[in-house]
Every structure is written in structure tokens, then in C-alpha cells.
Write an enzyme that holds these catalytic residues in place. Structure first.
Site, PDB file in Angstrom:
ATOM      1  N   ARG A  16       0.844  -1.199   0.000  1.00 55.78           N
ATOM      2  CA  ARG A  16       0.000   0.000   0.000  1.00 55.78           C
ATOM      3  C   ARG A  16       0.873   1.240   0.000  1.00 55.78           C
ATOM      4  O   ARG A  16       1.934   1.266   0.617  1.00 55.78           O
ATOM      5  CB  ARG A  16      -0.894   0.010   1.247  1.00 55.78           C
ATOM      6  N   VAL A  17       0.393   2.287  -0.691  1.00 53.93           N
ATOM      7  CA  VAL A  17       0.970   3.622  -0.555  1.00 53.93           C
ATOM      8  C   VAL A  17      -0.169   4.556  -0.205  1.00 53.93           C
ATOM      9  O   VAL A  17      -1.307   4.364  -0.626  1.00 53.93           O
ATOM     10  CB  VAL A  17       1.683   4.089  -1.841  1.00 53.93           C
ATOM     11  N   SER A  18       0.129   5.587   0.571  1.00 52.51           N
ATOM     12  CA  SER A  18      -0.930   6.428   1.118  1.00 52.51           C
ATOM     13  C   SER A  18      -1.259   7.642   0.256  1.00 52.51           C
ATOM     14  O   SER A  18      -2.177   8.382   0.558  1.00 52.51           O
ATOM     15  CB  SER A  18      -0.553   6.913   2.524  1.00 52.51           C
ATOM     16  N   THR A  19      -0.538   7.887  -0.832  1.00 50.61           N
ATOM     17  CA  THR A  19      -0.886   8.969  -1.748  1.00 50.61           C
ATOM     18  C   THR A  19      -0.812   8.445  -3.162  1.00 50.61           C
ATOM     19  O   THR A  19      -0.258   7.372  -3.424  1.00 50.61           O
ATOM     20  CB  THR A  19       0.069  10.182  -1.623  1.00 50.61           C
ATOM     21  N   LEU A  56      -4.506   5.415  -0.489  1.00 48.74           N
ATOM     22  CA  LEU A  56      -5.440   5.233   0.616  1.00 48.74           C
ATOM     23  C   LEU A  56      -4.699   5.135   1.930  1.00 48.74           C
ATOM     24  O   LEU A  56      -3.594   4.600   2.005  1.00 48.74           O
ATOM     25  CB  LEU A  56      -6.274   3.962   0.403  1.00 48.74           C
TER      26      LEU A  56
END
Length: 532
Positions: A16-19, A56
Site C-alpha cells: 500500500r501507498v498512502s498517496t 489510501l
């Protein structure tokens, strides 16, 4: 642990990456490639899939569809082991992390955090995971605070935050620019509301009929809520107000209305306006005026007669109408206390069938012994008087027609004087122009009188239709219920009904009996009692 004789280990990976920025997307692709190679290096492993969420947050699992899908497949027995680089990629919420890993372990599924060296299949796996999950949660809090501080500084400089969803504007690089086609729709909404005095429901219906795509959902219809948002948004007069909402915490990311606990930022004349400041303020004043019309009777403006009037006798909160669809496709409505719906479990008040509330209100009105025929006769007579008042327009019309004829005669005399040589061309043109201007003004007055006569000349058939409408309303129509019913308090075994300006209330016992076509409502008691 699997041995060489065991069946292949079904392995999934999560990243996952947050941006959704370019460098983060590259990071996501690198994570996916890493897991593919890592799984291929273990002969006893079989790849189920690489699950990846992009742009996310990891603080809650609810907004990560790929993560949720992976867990569901694991719980269904399709996955034996889940790989992830570190605890912070899996979840930054300690509670979520422990709950999920425990559920997975109970179903024979392990989670391997490669960089942290934690395997939940080991005996000390949960202890080490608890420590690392707490560290990840604290890291998330610090990142959230730094991000928030940076946003506040940018807001002070006038940088616009949010997505590109402001109807009438395009948001790029923190700047708002007018979108001409949508801006015309915004101007139309303000004109319809302020000049043509139309309501928001009417405006929404007309926009839909005109085939104008609404905000955010081009294929759907306009709604009154969309129109209200446009009418109340200060951005259309060139102002910028930010921090209208605030985030409750860094874990849930739930946004609520900013009730003053956090600073708001308002910058006047921040960007190009679509509506003048005067028109915007006039619309705000008109919104308050329309909302305040029923408030003079101690109530607020509402769309339905029962809005805000049905109250819980246990917790004091209002009831809301909920609609439920049956298996045969039909719907039924019931009133439910908001205190019962808020999830706190503090209120257990019964739900009430929608028709029971209406029947109780109508039954109370019947007890008031209103002289319906006399009321209707007075209203009809008032309408007929209004029609008769139009007779005074006949004298005005006669005077206007005489004035019109005088101006016409004056115009002809000026032209004749010019032809006879008594008046030069320039003076003749000036006199004719003045006469024609005055004739146009008089004709406009005549047209208005004619339109008014058409509006007040009601036929007897029309009066008959109005009488029928009034009879239906006085029998318990929504308009009468809205005007006369002040409050209905729901108790466990009865209802307390208060009527506007009456010193008594009515204790009503009523219930719905039967099902389907046999369903009916019986009122067994209706007793007046003094207001406490």
C-alpha cells in the site's frame, strides 16, 4: 509450518501507498515486483495474488478494498500465508492489526512482516506485533499532525484544499478558475431563486428537465440539496472559507461540522466571482426569511407536515421517517426515534407505523369541531371579492385608452404640420419620437391591466374545484396538519398530541391491526387534558 511433503503453501502479498503521487505509484510498482520475486524464490509457495491499495490511508481497513478482499479470501480458506513488508503497511491502527491477525490465526492463516521480522505463527509473534503496531500508530499520529500543520499554513496563504468538485469552478494547483458553462447554470439558479422567487425543488426539477448535468453525477437528476449548496456557497461571490469541517482523529478520519473547536480561514475576494456580493447576500437573507416564515409560530420550516414534530417521550429526541421495501416491491413507512438509531443503545422507544401517526393527528382535528363549511365559504367569498376588485380596472383602462388616442392624434398633427410646411423635419421627428415613447408606455400599462383581468376572472367551475380542494385539506390534509399540529409525543402505550394555541393536549390510544389488505388503524381513546 509446512514440510516438503505438505501441499504447496498458498501465499498472498499486500502492499500500500498512502498517496497517489507519481513517486508513490512507482513505489507501489516496486513493492509488487519485490513480492513476486520473493514468492518465486520459495519453491513450496504458490502465488494467490498481490493485493495493492493505492492512494489510501492505512489507519482504517474500511477504505481499503483490496485489503478487505484479501482478508475475505483468507477467511474463506483460499490463503495460507500473507506477506507484507512492515506493520505500518498492514495497518497503523493497533486495534485493527491485532483483531485481524488473531482472526486469521484462528483460521490457520499466518501473517509475515518481512522488515519487522515478525511471524504471527510464532509463539512470541503477537507480543512483538503489539509493540510494533503501537509504534506504527504513533508514527501515524505524528505524520497526521505534521500534515495538518502544513495544510493550515497553506490555507492562511489562500491555497484551496479539496477535490475538483466545486460546481462552476475548476481547481488546479490550489487555485480556482471559472468554468464558463457551469457558471451560467449557477447564475440561472440565483436568478430563479432571487428574482423569480422559485423554490429549490422547483429549480431542481426545471434544471433536470432542461437536460443540464448536475454536479458529480452527470447521468442523474438535480436535487433541492444540490441547489441549496450552490445558494449557500460563499465561493460564488469570490470569498474562500476553509475548515468548514474538522477531522475527529487520525485513526477514523471521520469529518464533522467545525463547531468552533478549530480555526477557520476566510479570505474575501480570493478568486473571480460568479455572483455579485450583493446578490449573494440577498439570497442569504431570502433563505433566512423563507426558513423563518413558520418560525413565527414557534416552529421551523420543513418539507413535510410532521418534520420535527414527532418526539420521543423517553429520550426527547425527534422521530425520523424510515422507508422499508417489502419482498413484493412495495414500501411501508415507519417513524423511529433518532435516539434509537444513534448506536448508543440509550433509547428503546417503539417504532410507529407512518399511517398511525397521520390517523392520530386527523382524529384529534376531528375533535376540534371546526366549522369547515363556514371556513370554506369565507375563503371562497374572499376570492370572489378579489375578482370583483378587478372591476376598478375598467375606469383605469378607459383613461389609458383615451390617453393613447390623444398621443396618436398628437403624432398625426405633427406629421401633418410637417407636410403643410409649418414644422421643420427635425422638430417633427422629435415630437413623433416623444409621442411614440409615451404610446409605448401607455400600451404596456394596458397590457398589464389585461393580464391582471385574465388572472382574476375565475369561472364557477374553478371555484368548485377550489372548494373541493379546501374540503379535502380541512378533512386532514398536509397543509392543515402542518398549521394546527404542534407536537406529537410518542409514549409506550399512547400518544400526546398538542395543537397550536390550545391550552390542552390529547391523550390518544391507537394501534394498527391486521396485515396486508386487512391492515387498519383503530383509535380506542382520545381524551383532552390540561397542558402541564
Amino acid at each position: 509450518m509446512h514440510s516438503a511433503t505438505d501441499a504447496p503453501l498458498r501465499v498472498a502479498a499486500y502492499c500500500r501507498v498512502s498517496t497517489d503521487k507519481e513517486d508513490q505509484r512507482n513505489s507501489l510498482a516496486a513493492q509488487q515486483a519485490f513480492f513476486l520475486r520473493y514468492i518465486e524464490e520459495h519453491p513450496g509457495w504458490v502465488l494467490v495474488g498481490v493485493f495493492a491499495d493505492e492512494g489510501l490511508s492505512g489507519t482504517s481497513v474500511k477504505r481499503r478494498p483490496q485489503f478487505t478482499g484479501m482478508i475475505q479470501r483468507a477467511m474463506a480458506g483460499e490463503i495460507d500465508l500473507i506477506l507484507t513488508k512492515e506493520v505500518s503497511r498492514f495497518a497503523r491502527n493497533t486495534v485493527d492489526t491485532l483483531q485481524i491477525t488473531r482472526q486469521l490465526k484462528a483460521n490457520g492463516v499466518g501473517v509475515l512482516f518481512l522488515n519487522d521480522g515478525i511471524d504471527t505463527r510464532d509463539n512470541d509473534g503477537e507480543f512483538r506485533l503489539t509493540i510494533m503496531a503501537s509504534v506504527a500508530q504513533e508514527e501515524s499520529r505524528k505524520v497526521s499532525e505534521r500534515t495538518r500543520w502544513g495544510q493550515l499554513q497553506a490555507m492562511r496563504r489562500g491555497v484551496v484544499f479539496g477535490n475538483n468538485s466545486i460546481y462552476g469552478y475548476t481547481l488546479r494547483g490550489g487555485q480556482l478558475t471559472v468554468e464558463p458553462e457551469q457558471a451560467e447554470v449557477v447564475r440561472r439558479v440565483y436568478h430563479n431563486f432571487l428574482v423569480e422567487r422559485k423554490g429549490t425543488h422547483t429549480i431542481a426539477r426545471e434544471l433536470t428537465r432542461s437536460g443540464i448535468p448536475p454536479p458529480l453525477r452527470p447521468a442523474g437528476p438535480w436535487s433541492s440539496t444540490m441547489v441549496l449548496r450552490i445558494l449557500r456557497n460563499e465561493k460564488y461571490c469570490g470569498d474562500l472559507l476553509q475548515k468548514k469541517y474538522r477531522t475527529t482523529d487520525h485513526l477514523s478520519h471521520r469529518k464533522i461540522l467545525n463547531d468552533g473547536l478549530e480555526e477557520q480561514f476566510c479570505i474575501r475576494d480570493h478568486h473571480e466571482a460568479i455572483i455579485s456580493r450583493e446578490d449573494f447576500q440577498a439570497v442569504q437573507d431570502e433563505l433566512k426569511r423563507r426558513a423563518g416564515m413558520p418560525a413565527e409560530k414557534g416552529r421551523f420550516s420543513a418539507r413535510y407536515w410532521y418534520s420535527g414534530k414527532v418526539r420521543c417521550g423517553s429520550c426527547g429526541k425527534s422521530f425520523t421517517l424510515k422507508r422499508t421495501r417489502r419482498t413484493n416491491g412495495t414500501e411501508y413507512a415507519r417513524f423511529v426515534c433518532r435516539g434509537r438509531l444513534d448506536g448508543t443503545g440509550t433509547c428503546r422507544m417503539r417504532a410507529v407505523h407512518g399511517e398511525v401517526i397521520r390517523t392520530v393527528a386527523r382524529h384529534v382535528l376531528q375533535q376540534l369541531a371546526l366549522d369547515g363549511p363556514a371556513i370554506i365559504d369565507q375563503l371562497i367569498q374572499a376570492l370572489k371579492t378579489l375578482r370583483a376588485d378587478g372591476g376598478g380596472d375598467e375606469a383605469s383602462e378607459a383613461r389609458l385608452r383615451q390617453a393613447l388616442q390623444r398621443q396618436s392624434n398628437r403624432k398625426e398633427r405633427a406629421q401633418e404640420a410637417y407636410l403643410d410646411g409649418d414644422l421643420n423635419r427635425e422638430d417633427m421627428r422629435k415630437l413623433v419620437a416623444r409621442c411614440e415613447e409615451e404610446m409605448a408606455r401607455i400600451q404596456a400599462e394596458l397590457d398589464r391591466l389585461e393580464a391582471r383581468k385574465d388572472g382574476v376572472q375565475l369561472e364557477e367551475q374553478r371555484f368548485h374545484e377550489i372548494r373541493q380542494l379546501l374540503e379535502r385539506e380541512l378533512a386532514g390534509g398536509d397543509t392543515v396538519l402542518d398549521e394546527l399540529i404542534q407536537r406529537i409525543t410518542v409514549l409506550e402505550d399512547c400518544f400526546l398530541v398538542e395543537v397550536v394555541e390550545l391550552p390542552v393536549r390529547f391523550r390518544v390510544h391507537a394501534e394498527g391491526i391486521g396485515t396486508g389488505r386487512n391492515y387498519h388503524i383503530e383509535v380506542t381513546e382520545c381524551t383532552p387534558e390540561p397542558l402541564c
